[in-house]
Design an enzyme around this catalytic site. Structure first.
Site, short mmCIF file in Angstrom:
data_model
loop_
_atom_site.label_atom_id
_atom_site.label_comp_id
_atom_site.label_asym_id
_atom_site.label_seq_id
_atom_site.Cartn_x
_atom_site.Cartn_y
_atom_site.Cartn_z
N HIS A 111 0.82 -1.21 0.00
CA HIS A 111 0.00 0.00 0.00
C HIS A 111 0.85 1.26 0.00
CE1 HIS A 111 -3.95 -2.01 1.56
NE2 HIS A 111 -3.49 -2.56 0.47
N GLU A 113 0.70 3.96 1.83
CA GLU A 113 1.13 4.39 3.15
C GLU A 113 2.34 3.59 3.62
OE1 GLU A 113 -3.48 4.06 3.29
OE2 GLU A 113 -1.83 3.21 2.13
N CYS A 139 -6.06 1.29 5.38
CA CYS A 139 -6.62 0.00 5.80
C CYS A 139 -6.11 -0.32 7.21
CB CYS A 139 -6.21 -1.10 4.82
SG CYS A 139 -4.47 -1.56 4.96
N CYS A 142 -2.19 -0.77 7.35
CA CYS A 142 -1.53 0.54 7.29
C CYS A 142 -1.76 1.34 8.57
CB CYS A 142 -2.02 1.34 6.09
SG CYS A 142 -1.48 0.63 4.51
#
Length: 188
Positions: A111, A113, A139, A142
């Site tokens: 991801h 992040e 999410c 993260c």
């Protein structure tokens, strides 16, 4: 067009109390308030540009970590470096019919992040006390990384279907803001 002089107070380059004369064409305003974005919108626009590097077939996400109005790191979602992109080998999540927000481990990608935190770490930059600007709500995976990294504020634009992430963020010390949230007035 005639040039006119206007005096402006210097904040940094002139000795205290002095004035500097700026010459500008007549009729041209020096104020750019209408077009100059505030800091949150500025950094979110950068996150949106970063998202254009995404290699994910489902969703393009960009993230920017900022501290004291300085960019520390950026990240976008996609496969780890050196690995084939999903466009080349197909999306595992699509092949397995995994719904968005579920079973994050069933994905070749990382991801945005996570990539931003990793990039900061690779370069020896602490993100503790920083703000994450992200095109989407983080999410749960993260969220846990951001909590432990010491991120103090998250600003995102689009929601993500992850109730556990929302619960964890609500229980953390991280301030969470939705940029241009239409329901902000209703919530107070």
């Amino acid at each position: 067009m005639r040039a006119t002089a206007s005096s402006v107070r210097c904040k940094m380059s002139c000795p205290k109390g002095r004035q500097r004369t700026a010459v500008r064409p007549e009729g041209i305003s020096m104020a750019k308030k209408e077009t100059r974005p505030d800091w949150d919108h500025y950094f979110m626009e950068i996150a949106e540009v970063v998202s254009k590097r995404s290699t994910c077939l489902r969703r393009s996400v960009g993230a920017v970590i900022v501290k004291n109005k300085q960019i520390l790191a950026t990240g976008y979602n996609g496969t780890p470096k050196g690995m084939p992109h999903c466009a080349e080998v197909g999306c595992l999540r699509e092949q397995l019919h995994v719904p968005s927000g579920k079973n994050h481990e069933l994905c070749r990608g990382i991801h945005a992040e996570q990539n931003a935190v990793v990039q900061a770490a690779v370069h020896g930059v602490s993100v503790e006390g920083g703000t994450l600007y992200c095109t989407n709500q983080p999410c749960v995976v993260c969220t846990k990384i951001l909590i432990n990294a010491g991120i103090e504020r998250i600003v995102y634009k689009e929601p993500y279907p992850d109730a556990l992430a929302q619960d964890m963020l609500a229980g953390s010390d991280i301030r969470v803001e939705i940029l241009d949230d239409p329901d902000k007035e209703k919530r107070g």
